[in-house]
Design a protein around this motif. Structure first.
Motif, PDB file in Angstrom:
ATOM      1  N   ALA A   1       0.873  -1.265  -0.245  1.00 35.29           N
ATOM      2  CA  ALA A   1      -0.070  -0.110  -0.082  1.00 35.29           C
ATOM      3  C   ALA A   1       0.852   1.186  -0.041  1.00 35.29           C
ATOM      4  CB  ALA A   1      -0.928  -0.147   1.280  1.00 35.29           C
ATOM      5  N   ILE A   2       1.793   1.135   0.585  1.00 35.76           N
ATOM      6  CA  ILE A   2       2.787   2.404   0.722  1.00 35.76           C
ATOM      7  C   ILE A   2       3.815   2.644  -0.189  1.00 35.76           C
ATOM      8  CG2 ILE A   2       4.631   1.657   2.418  1.00 35.76           C
ATOM      9  CD1 ILE A   2       4.347   4.147   4.040  1.00 35.76           C
TER      10      ILE A   2
ATOM     11  N   LEU B   1       7.700   7.547  -0.185  1.00 33.88           N
ATOM     12  CA  LEU B   1       9.279   8.170  -0.793  1.00 33.88           C
ATOM     13  C   LEU B   1       9.737   9.238   0.302  1.00 33.88           C
ATOM     14  CD1 LEU B   1       8.388   7.961  -4.461  1.00 33.88           C
ATOM     15  CD2 LEU B   1       9.622   6.317  -3.313  1.00 33.88           C
ATOM     16  N   ALA B   2       8.908   9.860   1.022  1.00 41.15           N
ATOM     17  CA  ALA B   2       9.280  10.739   1.997  1.00 41.15           C
ATOM     18  C   ALA B   2      10.364  10.221   2.841  1.00 41.15           C
ATOM     19  CB  ALA B   2       8.293  11.340   2.780  1.00 41.15           C
ATOM     20  N   ARG B   3      11.415  11.171   3.262  1.00 42.74           N
ATOM     21  CA  ARG B   3      12.443  10.773   4.033  1.00 42.74           C
ATOM     22  C   ARG B   3      12.175  10.778   5.605  1.00 42.74           C
ATOM     23  NH1 ARG B   3      16.721   8.202   1.236  1.00 42.74           N
ATOM     24  NH2 ARG B   3      16.604   9.238  -0.954  1.00 42.74           N
TER      25      ARG B   3
ATOM     26  N   ARG C   1      16.274   7.604   5.663  1.00 44.59           N
ATOM     27  CA  ARG C   1      15.882   6.593   4.731  1.00 44.59           C
ATOM     28  C   ARG C   1      14.460   6.912   4.226  1.00 44.59           C
ATOM     29  NH1 ARG C   1      17.095   0.586   6.372  1.00 44.59           N
ATOM     30  NH2 ARG C   1      15.364   1.504   7.953  1.00 44.59           N
ATOM     31  N   PRO C   2      13.805   6.506   2.883  1.00 48.79           N
ATOM     32  CA  PRO C   2      12.603   6.596   2.612  1.00 48.79           C
ATOM     33  C   PRO C   2      11.631   5.725   3.692  1.00 48.79           C
ATOM     34  CG  PRO C   2      13.749   5.920   0.604  1.00 48.79           C
ATOM     35  CD  PRO C   2      14.638   5.802   1.998  1.00 48.79           C
ATOM     36  N   VAL C   3      10.491   6.226   4.061  1.00 43.17           N
ATOM     37  CA  VAL C   3       9.676   5.722   5.000  1.00 43.17           C
ATOM     38  C   VAL C   3       9.081   4.359   4.583  1.00 43.17           C
ATOM     39  CG1 VAL C   3       7.385   6.212   6.263  1.00 43.17           C
ATOM     40  CG2 VAL C   3       8.793   8.136   5.780  1.00 43.17           C
ATOM     41  N   GLN C   4       9.178   4.175   3.361  1.00 39.97           N
ATOM     42  CA  GLN C   4       8.509   2.865   2.995  1.00 39.97           C
ATOM     43  C   GLN C   4       9.604   1.862   3.311  1.00 39.97           C
ATOM     44  OE1 GLN C   4       8.024   3.575  -1.258  1.00 39.97           O
ATOM     45  NE2 GLN C   4      10.149   2.491  -1.675  1.00 39.97           N
ATOM     46  N   ARG C   5      10.981   2.074   3.675  1.00 41.79           N
ATOM     47  CA  ARG C   5      11.908   1.006   3.716  1.00 41.79           C
ATOM     48  C   ARG C   5      11.660   0.284   4.880  1.00 41.79           C
ATOM     49  NH1 ARG C   5      16.978   0.100   2.097  1.00 41.79           N
ATOM     50  NH2 ARG C   5      17.887  -1.931   2.736  1.00 41.79           N
TER      51      ARG C   5
ATOM     52  N   TYR D   1       8.701  -0.463   6.114  1.00 41.61           N
ATOM     53  CA  TYR D   1       7.550  -1.372   5.812  1.00 41.61           C
ATOM     54  C   TYR D   1       8.257  -2.587   5.118  1.00 41.61           C
ATOM     55  CZ  TYR D   1       4.281   2.255   7.159  1.00 41.61           C
ATOM     56  OH  TYR D   1       3.306   2.957   7.822  1.00 41.61           O
ATOM     57  N   ARG D   2       9.118  -2.283   4.288  1.00 41.02           N
ATOM     58  CA  ARG D   2       9.782  -3.448   3.591  1.00 41.02           C
ATOM     59  C   ARG D   2      10.493  -4.285   4.422  1.00 41.02           C
ATOM     60  NH1 ARG D   2      14.200  -3.133  -1.646  1.00 41.02           N
ATOM     61  NH2 ARG D   2      14.989  -5.243  -1.158  1.00 41.02           N
ATOM     62  N   ASP D   3      11.512  -3.605   5.394  1.00 39.14           N
ATOM     63  CA  ASP D   3      12.330  -4.455   6.185  1.00 39.14           C
ATOM     64  C   ASP D   3      11.359  -5.471   6.938  1.00 39.14           C
ATOM     65  OD1 ASP D   3      14.408  -3.338   5.236  1.00 39.14           O
ATOM     66  OD2 ASP D   3      14.564  -1.850   6.768  1.00 39.14           O
ATOM     67  N   ARG D   4      10.387  -4.921   7.604  1.00 38.36           N
ATOM     68  CA  ARG D   4       9.280  -5.705   8.360  1.00 38.36           C
ATOM     69  C   ARG D   4       8.882  -6.791   7.832  1.00 38.36           C
ATOM     70  NH1 ARG D   4       5.923  -6.298  12.660  1.00 38.36           N
ATOM     71  NH2 ARG D   4       3.836  -6.916  12.301  1.00 38.36           N
ATOM     72  N   PHE D   5       8.468  -6.586   6.452  1.00 37.77           N
ATOM     73  CA  PHE D   5       7.788  -7.644   5.737  1.00 37.77           C
ATOM     74  C   PHE D   5       8.824  -8.814   5.432  1.00 37.77           C
ATOM     75  CE2 PHE D   5       7.601  -9.165   1.161  1.00 37.77           C
ATOM     76  CZ  PHE D   5       6.577 -10.094   1.425  1.00 37.77           C
ATOM     77  N   GLU D   6      10.209  -8.129   5.149  1.00 37.10           N
ATOM     78  CA  GLU D   6      11.181  -9.284   4.910  1.00 37.10           C
ATOM     79  C   GLU D   6      11.598 -10.031   6.205  1.00 37.10           C
ATOM     80  OE1 GLU D   6      14.415  -7.209   2.896  1.00 37.10           O
ATOM     81  OE2 GLU D   6      13.079  -7.454   0.988  1.00 37.10           O
ATOM     82  N   LYS D   7      11.548  -9.148   7.245  1.00 36.92           N
ATOM     83  CA  LYS D   7      11.802  -9.916   8.610  1.00 36.92           C
ATOM     84  C   LYS D   7      10.708 -11.168   8.910  1.00 36.92           C
ATOM     85  CE  LYS D   7      12.935  -8.997  13.289  1.00 36.92           C
ATOM     86  NZ  LYS D   7      11.982 -10.181  13.996  1.00 36.92           N
TER      87      LYS D   7
END
Length: 867
Positions: free
Chosen positions: A440-441, A448-450, A455-459, A461-467
């Motif tokens: 969603a983000i 994309l906001a810092r 780092r981009p805010v979405q990073r 979210y990605r890190d949590r999903f990958e973990k």
């Protein structure tokens, strides 16, 4: 001859191919100029203007589909073939351009196709989807005239011989027929071999050569005191029977197998289960599995019969040889990815066993060796009929954990226990929630906001999903539980493959039958089983006693490892551009003997080590150097530098901190299946683990592009190619490492503390230091100089370096991410000391002096070289 029959087969295929439209007309049909004009005027413009933006070689093909290539349309993308010639209704291309669902209709951008354009596409497919064929080079499939001369003339293609042992000037000098062949050449040159090595030098040489480790002081004492005529023979047998032999000589094969625990090079993804292949190699070498069987297991282990589940699993693991090569997971096109992997497998199988550069024929006939392009694709058909089950998706797309496909691994016997149901449900729900939040983000203005960390805010979210996804895989992945490995298996559809024009994967020429090289004859070679890939027959061809190259190549590799230079110096190239053998009769004698002895590596190594020539001293006279400066005739045993693993292991062994136990698995198995950057956190963890490890270097993490710091300065193996001979350089970085590295300084301090903790005077300590590090006792003059150095150092202000010791509590082999505790050196249990990237401080000037002396010896040429 085989070469003629293959040329006939290719010529037949060329005649059968339509000269204008690739694979769409029979041999008797003539291209219809009107049809050609229709395609170029009406069909190609539709594809160019409406489809190329998303589905061509100019961009990452959406859905894996290419429409700028005929085969791309026939193969299709993720949803299946885009066109079915003759059947527009079954063609996804027509279905998508006529779909009433706005989310499914193509093209996605711009205006939909007009009714006339759809009608043109439909007519084109209905009439066979004709496509202008590639222009096939006139030379394709024709045997070059000079190839036949090469087949008759070049020494390597000729049948193996068993030469008569030549007469020599002094038969009593020889221990073995090996010596007689060498002495005969020396007699002819008017040279005599130098004298024998002294016993301490010989013991150090053979112990390093056979195990990769220095002799222990008690082994030196036992050998020096043993005056029996078979004393050295018993030393050799002891070393051959030790587990360390398999670790050393298994490392030689791992170099040849381009072994690594990650893909490299563009996006470096771990191979978390590669260590099983490493252990397979070491165990096979220790068990002295006959070399012909050893090769067969790695080429076709999954196709061999097995008496038990354990043996079946071992054979599957062996095929990791074909699966663990370099893979460009950044490749956008599936067919290119697959053909690149086939090329890696061809190169690994042929260069390692035959010593030939067959991959040069991928794009054109070999320029030097009689290996036409047709031969390359005869082999390629075997590997296109094989699934490269390395556990990785086969083309670029997505990120992070999307690289990992557990179903693309080889299952082992047994059934993994089911994960706890409640824990599984909870994790699945968390993963689904995290994925939805990430989807969603990502790409949004908010995502994309810092953030505060830059780092981009979405990073986040990605890190949590990958973990969470990594946790889920750890719970459900059979490989993580030991029930799957990297390997290969036969494809569901097996068959021959077309020649790729100029090596370009999409440009298909005539199909050639699966088979073997035509550079030389192998009488009795089996025909390919049409129901299988052909790997089993390839293995039989490679290991046939009538194959002139396989036994020559492997005995030459063994000679290289024991003498520092092969009888053929280009150990990986027996072709025309390689070197000629210095002793051709000796090479064939060893190869024939090797086959007669049951392809036993241990018997081969034993024979060479017990020869008189191996036991020669390394001293040189001006007369010898003038007559044969390169020692081509083997008038002495040439000194050579220890390799990277030997230097590290020898430093650890000097103190006694080297663990001879095999660690369980590899540090790489703890890594997530995500892109690993050279300077990223995963690489940092690997470096820290390697620095802290006390295991032998063969067990250190072996990822491409992440070389352990203790090995990096000393020319470790290049893991992208078959490497039978490592480069040896002398560069300033090596001296700087030995003078400044924490690893070296820590081991030097450990040796110092060990010596100072023993009873006796400093004379005894100096003598023990020499025995621990150099494998010999020092002369009185060396003792005197060492004592003078210690006294001068203690009077100086040099002992002020900061140094600490670290310990990992209760862990003989620290895990990645383990917490290390810095402690007082006086309180360290020496059996628990491990290495970490910190500096070390001797607790007094006396310790500092002895540390400096030990480090000076580690940096000496005598420590780094075998004489």
């Amino acid at each position: 001859m085989i070469s003629i029959s293959r040329s006939v087969a290719i010529a037949t295929a060329l005649l059968a191919a339509n000269p204008i439209f690739g694979g769409s007309a029979t041999a008797n049909e003539s291209p219809d100029p009107a049809s050609l004009e229709f395609f170029e005027a009406r069909i190609r413009p539709i594809l160019v203007e409406n489809c190329y933006t998303c589905h061509s070689a100019e961009t990452k093909p959406a859905g894996g589909l290419r429409v700028d290539d005929h085969q791309g349309l026939l193969d299709g993308g993720n949803s299946g073939p885009a066109i079915v010639p003759g059947d527009p209704g079954a063609s996804l291309l027509i279905q998508r351009v006529t779909n009433s669902n706005s989310n499914r209709v193509m093209p996605k951008e711009g205006e939909p196709l007009t009714d006339q354009q759809v009608a043109d596409l439909t007519l084109w497919i209905e009439q066979g989807a004709l496509w202008p064929a590639l222009k096939v080079p006139e030379s394709l499939g024709k045997d070059r005239g000079w190839y036949e001369a090469l087949r008759q003339e070049h020494w390597a293609w000729q049948p193996l011989t068993d030469p008569e042992v030549p007469p020599v000037s002094d038969d009593s000098w020889a221990n073995d027929d090996i010596d007689r062949f060498l002495l005969a050449a020396l007699d002819e040159a008017g040279l005599a071999p130098v004298g024998d090595a002294d016993r301490a030098t010989l013991l150090r040489r053979v112990t390093f050569d056979l195990t990769g480790l220095p002799p222990r002081p008690e082994e030196l004492d036992a050998f020096l005191e043993d005056s029996s005529p078979d004393a050295f023979e018993r030393v050799v047998d002891r070393l051959l029977d030790s587990p360390q032999f398999g670790e050393r000589w298994g490392r030689h094969w791992l170099d040849v197998a381009r072994y690594a625990e990650s893909t490299g090079p563009s996006r470096n993804i771990p191979y978390p289960h590669a260590w099983r292949y490493r252990d397979y190699v070491i165990d096979a070498v220790n068990a002295d599995v006959p070399f012909d069987r050893f090769v067969t297991e790695q080429i076709a282990g999954d196709l061999l019969p097995a008496d038990s589940d354990e043996e079946r699993d071992r054979l599957k693991i062996a095929t990791g040889f074909l699966a663990l090569g370099v893979k460009d997971v950044n490749q956008r096109f599936k067919v290119r990815f697959e053909m690149d992997n086939v090329d890696d497998q061809i190169d690994a199988a042929t260069r390692s066993v035959l010593g030939l550069t067959v991959s040069c024929s991928r794009c054109h006939d070999h320029k030097f060796d009689p290996i036409p392009t047709a031969d390359y694709y005869a082999l390629a058909g075997i590997f296109t009929s094989t699934v490269n089950a390395a556990g990785l998706r086969n083309q670029m797309g997505g990120g992070g954990l999307a690289y990992y496909v557990p179903s693309l691994l080889i299952p082992l016997s047994g059934t993994p226990p089911p994960p706890p149901e409640e824990e599984l449900k909870e994790l699945e729900a968390k993963v689904a929630e995290a994925k939805a939040a990430w989807d969603a983000i990502r790409g949004t203005r908010e995502g994309l906001a810092r953030g505060p960390d830059g780092r981009p805010v979405q990073r986040g979210y990605r890190d949590r999903f990958e973990k969470l996804n990594a946790e889920l895989l750890g719970l459900t992945d059979p490989a993580a539980q030991g029930f799957a490995v990297h390997g290969v298996r036969d494809a569901e559809q097996v068959g021959d493959t077309p020649i790729r024009i100029r090596g370009e994967a999409e440009k298909r020429g005539p199909t050639v039958p699966r088979g073997f090289l035509t550079a030389f004859e192998v009488p009795g070679a089996p025909a390919i089983n049409p129901a299988q890939s052909g790997r089993r027959e390839l293995a039989a061809w490679l290991t046939s006693e009538h194959n002139p190259l396989t036994p020559r190549v492997i005995v030459n590799r063994a000679w290289h490892h024991l003498h520092g230079r092969g009888i053929v110096s280009t150990v990986d190239n027996f072709g025309v551009t390689g070197d000629e053998p210095s002793h051709p009769e000796l090479l064939d004698h060893l190869a024939s003997r090797f086959v007669r002895d049951g392809w036993s590596i241990k018997r081969l190594v034993r024979a060479i080590a017990l020869s008189r020539s191996y036991q020669l001293a390394s001293e040189a006279t001006p007369e010898h150097l003038d007559a044969d400066p390169a020692n081509t005739l083997v008038w002495r045993h040439a000194p050579r530098r220890l390799d990277a693993e030997q230097i590290r292991d020898a430093m650890l062994a000097a103190w006694g901190s080297l663990s001879l136990d095999r660690p369980e698995g590899s540090a790489a198995r703890h890594l997530k299946m995500i892109e690993m950057r050279d300077n990223g956190p995963e690489a940092k963890e690997i470096h820290e683990f390697a620095d802290a490890s006390r295991s032998r270097s063969v067990y250190l993490p072996s990822l491409r592009g992440v070389t352990p710091k203790a090995l990096e300065p000393f020319d470790p193996v290049e893991q992208t190619l078959v490497t039978g001979r490592r480069e040896q350089t002398t560069v300033p970085a090596q001296a700087l490492f030995l003078l400044n590295s924490t690893v070296v300084r820590r081991e030097a301090l450990a040796v110092a503390e060990r010596l100072l903790g023993r009873d006796g005077d400093d004379d005894d300590r100096v003598r023990e230091l020499y025995r621990l590090t150099l494998g010999r006792s020092p002369s009185d003059g060396e003792v005197w100089r060492a004592l003078g150095f210690l006294a001068e150092y203690e009077r100086s202000d040099s002992a002020t370096d900061d140094v600490e010791l670290v310990r990992v509590a209760d862990e003989p082999e620290p895990a990645i991410g383990a917490t290390v505790e810095v402690v007082d050196p006086d309180q360290v249990d020496q059996s628990a000391v491990a290495i970490a990237e910190v500096d070390v401080r001797p607790h007094d000037t006396r310790s500092a002096a002895w540390m400096a002396l030990a480090q000076a010896i580690f940096a000496s040429a005598e420590f780094r070289y075998i004489r």
